[in-house]
Design a protein around this motif. Sequence first.
Motif, PDB file in Angstrom:
ATOM      1  N   LEU A 134       0.836  -1.167  -0.115  1.00 56.54           N
ATOM      2  CA  LEU A 134       0.042  -0.006   0.061  1.00 56.54           C
ATOM      3  C   LEU A 134       0.730   1.205   0.140  1.00 56.54           C
ATOM      4  O   LEU A 134       0.355   2.175  -0.641  1.00 56.54           O
ATOM      5  N   GLY A 140       1.897   2.132  -3.455  1.00 56.18           N
ATOM      6  CA  GLY A 140       1.123   2.600  -4.284  1.00 56.18           C
ATOM      7  C   GLY A 140       0.219   1.544  -5.008  1.00 56.18           C
ATOM      8  O   GLY A 140      -0.813   2.028  -5.714  1.00 56.18           O
ATOM      9  N   THR A 186      -3.086  -0.840  -4.976  1.00 58.46           N
ATOM     10  CA  THR A 186      -4.581  -0.663  -4.301  1.00 58.46           C
ATOM     11  C   THR A 186      -4.897  -1.726  -3.714  1.00 58.46           C
ATOM     12  O   THR A 186      -4.414  -2.936  -4.026  1.00 58.46           O
ATOM     13  N   GLN A 187      -6.042  -1.999  -3.233  1.00 54.57           N
ATOM     14  CA  GLN A 187      -6.686  -2.966  -2.714  1.00 54.57           C
ATOM     15  C   GLN A 187      -7.222  -3.993  -3.666  1.00 54.57           C
ATOM     16  O   GLN A 187      -7.241  -5.250  -3.389  1.00 54.57           O
ATOM     17  N   ASP A 188      -7.227  -3.431  -4.860  1.00 57.78           N
ATOM     18  CA  ASP A 188      -7.683  -4.336  -5.991  1.00 57.78           C
ATOM     19  C   ASP A 188      -6.510  -5.127  -6.583  1.00 57.78           C
ATOM     20  O   ASP A 188      -6.568  -6.077  -7.311  1.00 57.78           O
ATOM     21  N   ASP A 189      -5.164  -4.956  -6.391  1.00 57.87           N
ATOM     22  CA  ASP A 189      -4.142  -5.349  -7.074  1.00 57.87           C
ATOM     23  C   ASP A 189      -3.730  -6.745  -6.423  1.00 57.87           C
ATOM     24  O   ASP A 189      -4.073  -6.985  -5.438  1.00 57.87           O
ATOM     25  N   THR A 215      -1.791  -7.210  -3.480  1.00 57.97           N
ATOM     26  CA  THR A 215      -2.303  -6.998  -2.049  1.00 57.97           C
ATOM     27  C   THR A 215      -3.410  -7.821  -1.641  1.00 57.97           C
ATOM     28  O   THR A 215      -3.721  -8.342  -0.537  1.00 57.97           O
TER      29      THR A 215
END
Length: 216
Positions: free
Chosen positions: A122, A125, A127-130, A133
Amino acid sequence: MPDIGASLHLISVMALPFLLAVTLHEAGHALAAYRLGDRTAQAAGRLSLNPLVHVDPFGTVAIPLIAIFTGFPFLIGYAKPVPVDPRNFKKTRRDIVLVALAGPFGNVVVAVFFAYVLRFALGAGFTQDDWVTNVAVFGIFLNCLFMVFNLLPIPPLDGGAVVAQFLPSDLAIRYQSIAPFGFLILMGIIIVARDVIIAPTMFFAGLIAALVGVPL
């Protein structure tokens, strides 16, 4: 039947967390036994962080894949049990408890590791959708789930081994005699009382995330 594409994506997300979960769990048992005077696991080549020495073709490969492709509510599986000879322990009851708890502690270590992976991802850079992560979040929850599963007081799980050491010998023998039915009991809990597993899993996952300072 779940979507095949979604199932394949889930496999890509869960593969590393699952391998680390079973590896650190079994290696934790082996290391604790070794430190307490039992060299059985070391002699069997199980005092290792190599996943291949811990993998069970059915429990580590087949069962998780079946769980994913059938939409089972939990990702379940297991590795080859680490061989332990309690006769080598100086304080048998205490040392059996410590060896049993070392496995779930290994899962705590992996959950904390993935919490830091999430923190760094995080911060970099993502995101929670990657994908990275998603792997980290899955790693936290999966290892907390494994910890909770294994601490249930059901033989032959680690929690069952701990409980048995606090029972009189004759009662402990009768208690451990239910081990062949442990998997069926666990399935029954998942079907009719899954909150017994979900609630503590969510609590510990949230606690680890909060301590590391990441959102879940």
